[in-house]
Scaffold this active site. Sequence first.
Site, PDB file in Angstrom:
ATOM      1  N   HIS A 163       9.710  -2.244 -28.899  1.00  0.00           N
ATOM      2  CA  HIS A 163      10.624  -1.324 -29.809  1.00  0.00           C
ATOM      3  C   HIS A 163      11.077  -1.270 -30.864  1.00  0.00           C
ATOM      4  CE1 HIS A 163      11.485  -5.381 -31.970  1.00  0.00           C
ATOM      5  NE2 HIS A 163      11.710  -5.920 -31.277  1.00  0.00           N
TER       6      HIS A 163
HETATM    7  P1  TYD Z   1      13.169  -9.958 -29.656  1.00  0.00           P
HETATM    8  O1  TYD Z   1      13.563  -9.845 -30.835  1.00  0.00           O
HETATM    9  O2  TYD Z   1      13.822  -8.759 -28.460  1.00  0.00           O
HETATM   10  O3  TYD Z   1      11.593  -9.904 -29.859  1.00  0.00           O
HETATM   11  P2  TYD Z   1      10.616  -9.187 -28.715  1.00  0.00           P
HETATM   12  O4  TYD Z   1      10.758  -8.319 -29.493  1.00  0.00           O
HETATM   13  O5  TYD Z   1       9.279  -9.838 -29.920  1.00  0.00           O
HETATM   14  O6  TYD Z   1      10.449  -9.326 -27.331  1.00  0.00           O
HETATM   15  O7  TYD Z   1      13.931 -11.415 -29.533  1.00  0.00           O
HETATM   16  C1  TYD Z   1      13.794 -12.202 -28.346  1.00  0.00           C
HETATM   17  C2  TYD Z   1      14.736 -12.752 -28.885  1.00  0.00           C
HETATM   18  O8  TYD Z   1      15.146 -13.811 -29.742  1.00  0.00           O
HETATM   19  C3  TYD Z   1      15.967 -11.715 -28.134  1.00  0.00           C
HETATM   20  O9  TYD Z   1      16.584 -12.538 -27.262  1.00  0.00           O
HETATM   21  C4  TYD Z   1      17.309 -12.356 -29.242  1.00  0.00           C
HETATM   22  C5  TYD Z   1      16.616 -14.082 -30.092  1.00  0.00           C
HETATM   23  N1  TYD Z   1      16.196 -13.376 -31.580  1.00  0.00           N
HETATM   24  C6  TYD Z   1      18.013 -14.288 -32.042  1.00  0.00           C
HETATM   25  O10 TYD Z   1      18.297 -14.401 -32.168  1.00  0.00           O
HETATM   26  N2  TYD Z   1      17.588 -14.065 -33.687  1.00  0.00           N
HETATM   27  C7  TYD Z   1      16.346 -12.758 -33.997  1.00  0.00           C
HETATM   28  O11 TYD Z   1      16.299 -12.547 -35.160  1.00  0.00           O
HETATM   29  C8  TYD Z   1      15.195 -12.212 -33.135  1.00  0.00           C
HETATM   30  C9  TYD Z   1      14.558 -11.636 -33.783  1.00  0.00           C
HETATM   31  C10 TYD Z   1      15.545 -12.386 -32.161  1.00  0.00           C
END
Ligand code: TYD
Length: 137
Positions: A54
């Site tokens: 992303h």
């Molecule tokens: P995400 O940033 O989408 O991780 P990746 O891109 O590595 O798959 O985050 C995964 C999940 O974690 C998403 O459902 C939201 C949660 N999250 C939080 O609640 N707080 C945060 O600071 C982050 C980074 C993620």
Amino acid sequence: MRNILGKAGIIDLPRVLDARGNLSFIEELNHIPFRIERCYWIYDVPGGEKRGGHSFYKNEELIIALSGSFDVVLDNGYRREIISLNRSFYGLFVPKLFWREIENFSTNSLAFILSSSKYDPDDYIRDYEIFKNLINK
Ligand code: TYD
């Protein structure tokens, strides 16, 4: 900073070398160009998994391999580079509007991320085509 794909780049952190064990540190706005609103970390990644395909509209970040190693695939909408992170005394600065994925995690690796904003799902760009179109506007 050693720039990569324009405004992104590797930031070397201070290292206090000591026979008792080395020490590094980060001060907001001093060693990194943003205020730290949030820290999070990625750990226990099963072999072969990828994280974080992303970009962000506003958020900027520093990604550090506190332990082990992984690759960050960085994309500015025109070109792509793979940056291997494997030491705790430097980090990859990822400005807003850069696409990034993290892959090739080693066993027991620990990715530590300093972020310029609190978690905001509306700040994510999760569709690569939307990201590309935004860059090429
Ligand atoms: P995400 O940033 O989408 O991780 P990746 O891109 O590595 O798959 O985050 C995964 C999940 O974690 C998403 O459902 C939201 C949660 N999250 C939080 O609640 N707080 C945060 O600071 C982050 C980074 C993620």
